[in-house]
Design a protein around this motif. Sequence first.
Motif, short mmCIF file in Angstrom:
data_model
loop_
_atom_site.label_atom_id
_atom_site.label_comp_id
_atom_site.label_asym_id
_atom_site.label_seq_id
_atom_site.Cartn_x
_atom_site.Cartn_y
_atom_site.Cartn_z
N MET A 94 0.83 -1.20 0.00
CA MET A 94 0.00 0.00 0.00
C MET A 94 0.87 1.25 0.00
O MET A 94 0.59 2.22 -0.72
N HIS A 95 1.92 1.22 0.80
CA HIS A 95 2.83 2.36 0.90
C HIS A 95 3.52 2.62 -0.44
O HIS A 95 3.69 3.79 -0.85
N GLU A 96 3.90 1.56 -1.15
CA GLU A 96 4.68 1.69 -2.38
C GLU A 96 3.83 1.85 -3.63
O GLU A 96 4.36 2.12 -4.71
N SER A 97 2.52 1.69 -3.51
CA SER A 97 1.65 1.80 -4.68
C SER A 97 1.84 3.15 -5.38
O SER A 97 1.99 4.18 -4.72
N GLU A 98 1.79 3.14 -6.69
CA GLU A 98 1.94 4.38 -7.46
C GLU A 98 0.68 5.23 -7.44
O GLU A 98 0.73 6.41 -7.79
N VAL A 99 -0.44 4.63 -7.06
CA VAL A 99 -1.71 5.37 -7.03
C VAL A 99 -2.31 5.29 -5.63
O VAL A 99 -1.98 4.40 -4.84
N PRO A 100 -3.19 6.21 -5.29
CA PRO A 100 -3.78 6.22 -3.95
C PRO A 100 -4.75 5.08 -3.72
O PRO A 100 -5.31 4.51 -4.67
N ARG A 204 -3.05 10.35 -14.44
CA ARG A 204 -2.39 9.40 -13.56
C ARG A 204 -1.02 9.92 -13.09
O ARG A 204 -0.62 9.70 -11.95
N ILE A 205 -0.31 10.60 -13.96
CA ILE A 205 1.02 11.08 -13.58
C ILE A 205 0.94 12.09 -12.44
O ILE A 205 1.82 12.13 -11.57
N ALA A 206 -0.14 12.87 -12.40
CA ALA A 206 -0.32 13.83 -11.31
C ALA A 206 -0.64 13.10 -10.01
O ALA A 206 -0.13 13.44 -8.93
N LEU A 210 1.73 12.93 -6.47
CA LEU A 210 1.25 13.18 -5.11
C LEU A 210 1.53 11.99 -4.20
O LEU A 210 1.94 12.15 -3.05
N LYS A 211 1.28 10.78 -4.72
CA LYS A 211 1.53 9.58 -3.92
C LYS A 211 3.01 9.49 -3.53
O LYS A 211 3.35 9.16 -2.39
N THR A 212 3.88 9.82 -4.46
CA THR A 212 5.32 9.81 -4.17
C THR A 212 5.66 10.80 -3.09
O THR A 212 6.44 10.51 -2.18
N TYR A 213 5.06 11.97 -3.14
CA TYR A 213 5.33 12.98 -2.13
C TYR A 213 4.90 12.51 -0.75
O TYR A 213 5.64 12.60 0.22
#
Length: 242
Positions: A94-100, A204-206, A210-213
């Motif tokens: 869950m933490h590493e997922s690229e999407v929320p 998706r890139i946006a 955010l998820k990366t941040y």
Amino acid sequence: MTTEFTSALHDSEYRITLAQPDLGNMLTLDAMRAIAAEIRTAGRDSAVKIIRIRASGPAFCRGRAVSAPPATPPSAAQFRRNVADPILDVYRAMHESEVPLLAEVQGDAEGFGCAFVAACDMAVAADTARFSLPELQKNLPPTLVLSVLRYKVPPKASAHMVYLTETIDAATAREWGFIAEVVPGASLQQRADAMVASICTRERIALAALKTYFREITIPDFSLASEVAGAALANAMTSMRR
């Protein structure tokens, strides 16, 4: 293939539904391994913009389904590998997922179920939902849960939950940070649908940025917290059995 949950892609939403209502949607360790794999696959899929976690029946998830103890007491390393690691791997995926990830909580969330909700990036709950961390009732220190809660719930709220093992209502869960929104039960699915629809209008890139941040800046050192949590639990549980 596990029957403990179902998964399907709905346009840009990947939906995971806990599907054993008669058992309170409790999850075996094998099911947790499968859920972690599903989240990893969906999180990397360029067609997916959000992962939605929901459940059938009156309870969201009453925690881990405990299996019979092994004939020979495990070592700390065996306990860590066989019990702690599958649970931590769900949180890690869950933490590493690229999407929320969005939790749609219609009923009681206990133990792992409560942490599952907290680990999601967003969570909306029915006003009748309840949350609890009852592990210490069985002298099981919930360090794995705390590895998730540490940047999402105030420390004294976490301590209250884990030491006292008391159940809190949805309004308190919102106040303490487990969820962000409480709605009438009849409106829960409609509200979750609207949240998904809003997110799916974004690029998706946006969403991934955010998820990366959130992952790297607002929730730092997850790997270290996970490692310490697993080691602490394994050592405590195997020491008590000797």
